[in-house]
Write an enzyme that holds these catalytic residues in place. Structure first.
Site, PDB file in Angstrom:
ATOM      1  N   ARG A  59     -47.171 -57.674   9.214  1.00 13.06           N
ATOM      2  CA  ARG A  59     -46.411 -57.074   8.102  1.00 13.06           C
ATOM      3  C   ARG A  59     -47.212 -57.213   6.792  1.00 13.06           C
ATOM      4  NH1 ARG A  59     -41.885 -53.717   8.401  1.00 13.06           N
ATOM      5  NH2 ARG A  59     -41.173 -54.519   6.404  1.00 13.06           N
ATOM      6  N   GLU A  79     -37.484 -53.568  19.504  1.00 14.19           N
ATOM      7  CA  GLU A  79     -38.382 -52.409  19.460  1.00 14.19           C
ATOM      8  C   GLU A  79     -39.314 -52.359  20.671  1.00 14.19           C
ATOM      9  OE1 GLU A  79     -40.219 -52.743  15.611  1.00 14.19           O
ATOM     10  OE2 GLU A  79     -38.327 -52.396  14.554  1.00 14.19           O
ATOM     11  N   PHE A  90     -32.855 -40.125   3.576  1.00 10.14           N
ATOM     12  CA  PHE A  90     -34.198 -39.724   3.997  1.00 10.14           C
ATOM     13  C   PHE A  90     -34.348 -39.635   5.514  1.00 10.14           C
ATOM     14  CE2 PHE A  90     -34.425 -44.399   3.380  1.00 10.14           C
ATOM     15  CZ  PHE A  90     -34.911 -44.803   4.618  1.00 10.14           C
ATOM     16  N   ARG A  95     -51.705 -49.859   4.337  1.00  8.76           N
ATOM     17  CA  ARG A  95     -51.066 -48.803   3.539  1.00  8.76           C
ATOM     18  C   ARG A  95     -51.735 -48.670   2.168  1.00  8.76           C
ATOM     19  NH1 ARG A  95     -44.982 -50.784   5.259  1.00  8.76           N
ATOM     20  NH2 ARG A  95     -44.700 -49.452   7.099  1.00  8.76           N
ATOM     21  N   HIS A 104     -46.109 -48.550  11.405  1.00 10.24           N
ATOM     22  CA  HIS A 104     -44.852 -49.285  11.489  1.00 10.24           C
ATOM     23  C   HIS A 104     -45.164 -50.649  12.074  1.00 10.24           C
ATOM     24  CE1 HIS A 104     -40.781 -50.499  12.554  1.00 10.24           C
ATOM     25  NE2 HIS A 104     -41.321 -50.915  13.682  1.00 10.24           N
ATOM     26  N   THR A 155     -43.908 -50.854   1.870  1.00 12.47           N
ATOM     27  CA  THR A 155     -43.473 -49.598   2.493  1.00 12.47           C
ATOM     28  C   THR A 155     -44.050 -48.377   1.784  1.00 12.47           C
ATOM     29  OG1 THR A 155     -41.410 -50.663   3.175  1.00 12.47           O
ATOM     30  CG2 THR A 155     -41.436 -48.240   3.122  1.00 12.47           C
ATOM     31  N   ASN A 201     -46.830 -43.543   5.693  1.00 16.01           N
ATOM     32  CA  ASN A 201     -47.485 -44.830   5.418  1.00 16.01           C
ATOM     33  C   ASN A 201     -48.235 -45.410   6.616  1.00 16.01           C
ATOM     34  OD1 ASN A 201     -45.222 -45.437   6.864  1.00 16.01           O
ATOM     35  ND2 ASN A 201     -44.210 -46.622   5.248  1.00 16.01           N
ATOM     36  N   TYR A 210     -34.977 -46.455  14.695  1.00 14.82           N
ATOM     37  CA  TYR A 210     -34.603 -46.495  13.280  1.00 14.82           C
ATOM     38  C   TYR A 210     -33.078 -46.508  13.106  1.00 14.82           C
ATOM     39  CZ  TYR A 210     -39.370 -45.770  11.403  1.00 14.82           C
ATOM     40  OH  TYR A 210     -40.690 -45.910  11.040  1.00 14.82           O
ATOM     41  N   LYS A 212     -48.484 -44.251  13.086  1.00 17.77           N
ATOM     42  CA  LYS A 212     -47.595 -43.094  12.947  1.00 17.77           C
ATOM     43  C   LYS A 212     -48.397 -41.784  12.996  1.00 17.77           C
ATOM     44  CE  LYS A 212     -44.118 -45.570  10.152  1.00 17.77           C
ATOM     45  NZ  LYS A 212     -43.360 -45.498   8.860  1.00 17.77           N
TER      46      LYS A 212
HETATM   47  P1  IDP Z   1     -40.941 -50.405   6.680  1.00 19.78           P
HETATM   48  O1  IDP Z   1     -41.597 -49.337   7.507  1.00 19.78           O
HETATM   49  O2  IDP Z   1     -41.890 -50.972   5.656  1.00 19.78           O
HETATM   50  O3  IDP Z   1     -40.254 -51.463   7.494  1.00 19.78           O
HETATM   51  P2  IDP Z   1     -38.278 -49.337   6.074  1.00 19.78           P
HETATM   52  O4  IDP Z   1     -37.524 -49.566   4.809  1.00 19.78           O
HETATM   53  O5  IDP Z   1     -37.800 -50.036   7.307  1.00 19.78           O
HETATM   54  O6  IDP Z   1     -39.817 -49.690   5.782  1.00 19.78           O
HETATM   55  O7  IDP Z   1     -38.290 -47.766   6.322  1.00 19.78           O
HETATM   56  C1  IDP Z   1     -38.741 -47.222   7.522  1.00 19.78           C
HETATM   57  C2  IDP Z   1     -39.598 -46.008   7.215  1.00 19.78           C
HETATM   58  O8  IDP Z   1     -38.783 -44.988   6.631  1.00 19.78           O
HETATM   59  C3  IDP Z   1     -40.700 -46.259   6.187  1.00 19.78           C
HETATM   60  O9  IDP Z   1     -41.865 -46.814   6.750  1.00 19.78           O
HETATM   61  C4  IDP Z   1     -40.930 -44.883   5.627  1.00 19.78           C
HETATM   62  O10 IDP Z   1     -41.749 -44.071   6.502  1.00 19.78           O
HETATM   63  C5  IDP Z   1     -39.522 -44.307   5.630  1.00 19.78           C
HETATM   64  N1  IDP Z   1     -38.820 -44.518   4.346  1.00 19.78           N
HETATM   65  C6  IDP Z   1     -38.297 -45.684   3.883  1.00 19.78           C
HETATM   66  N2  IDP Z   1     -37.720 -45.528   2.683  1.00 19.78           N
HETATM   67  C7  IDP Z   1     -37.877 -44.227   2.365  1.00 19.78           C
HETATM   68  C8  IDP Z   1     -37.491 -43.428   1.221  1.00 19.78           C
HETATM   69  O11 IDP Z   1     -36.873 -43.913   0.262  1.00 19.78           O
HETATM   70  N3  IDP Z   1     -37.824 -42.114   1.253  1.00 19.78           N
HETATM   71  C9  IDP Z   1     -38.500 -41.544   2.289  1.00 19.78           C
HETATM   72  N4  IDP Z   1     -38.875 -42.245   3.393  1.00 19.78           N
HETATM   73  C10 IDP Z   1     -38.579 -43.570   3.415  1.00 19.78           C
HETATM   74 MG    MG Z   2     -38.502 -51.444   8.613  1.00 14.03          MG
END
Ligand code: IDP
Ligand code: MG
Length: 141
Positions: free
Chosen positions: A88, A133, A60, A105, A122, A94, A119, A52, A12
């Site tokens: 993963r 994707e 968010f 991360r 992805h 996350t 983080n 997304y 990212k």
């Molecule tokens: P992942 O990347 O671990 O699969 P997801 O829940 O799919 O996590 O969320 C996608 C991305 O959205 C996360 O990697 C993070 O950058 C962002 N994100 C997820 N949850 C939150 C939140 O509660 N607040 C702010 N950003 C979030």
């Molecule tokens: Mg995800």
């Protein structure tokens, strides 16, 4: 070869800005996975709306788009048996504050006090997500 999988990984914009592309690639290579595709890209809101889609209505989402369009990112496809689960696990939780040490991360991320979850990487979370994707990021592949 039938059990070979592919996973879509993004370094990212925060990962690119902080000079962590090499570290992410190094971990994937050290683990023995093949880099099948690799390209620097600049995400658009349109592309992110597809990538997304599951998060489009979350509170968010606007800040997620801002974060993901804040600079170039590196899109890649890794290949190998069970690479989806393995990468993963390597990425970690996350929220980098909660991600275990030893994960990408957990080793390189933190809370920067911006309200965003920055983080570094992805990674697709299932074979279905990976196929969807990869079609978004590498449509001609
Ligand atoms: P992942 O990347 O671990 O699969 P997801 O829940 O799919 O996590 O969320 C996608 C991305 O959205 C996360 O990697 C993070 O950058 C962002 N994100 C997820 N949850 C939150 C939140 O509660 N607040 C702010 N950003 C979030
Ligand atoms: Mg995800």
């Amino acid at each position: 070869m039938s059990n070979t999988e592919q996973v879509l990984v993004l370094v990212k914009p925060d990962g690119v800005k902080r000079g962590l592309v090499g570290k992410v690639l190094e971990r994937a290579e050290a683990r023995g996975y093949t880099i099948a595709r690799l390209e620097m890209r600049w995400a658009t809101p349109e592309l992110l709306a597809r990538h997304y889609a599951e998060h489009k209505d979350k509170p968010f989402y606007p800040s997620l788009v801002e974060y993901m369009t804040s600079g170039p990112l590196v899109a890649l496809v890794l290949e190998g048996a069970q690479v989806i689960v393995a990468f993963r696990t390597m990425a970690g939780a996350t929220d980098p504050v909660k991600a275990a040490p030893g994960t990408i991360r957990g080793d390189f991320g933190r809370d920067w006090g911006t309200g965003e979850i920055q983080n570094i990487v992805h990674a697709s979370d299932s074979p279905e997500s990976a196929a969807r994707e990869m079609a978004i990021w590498f449509p001609q592949a």
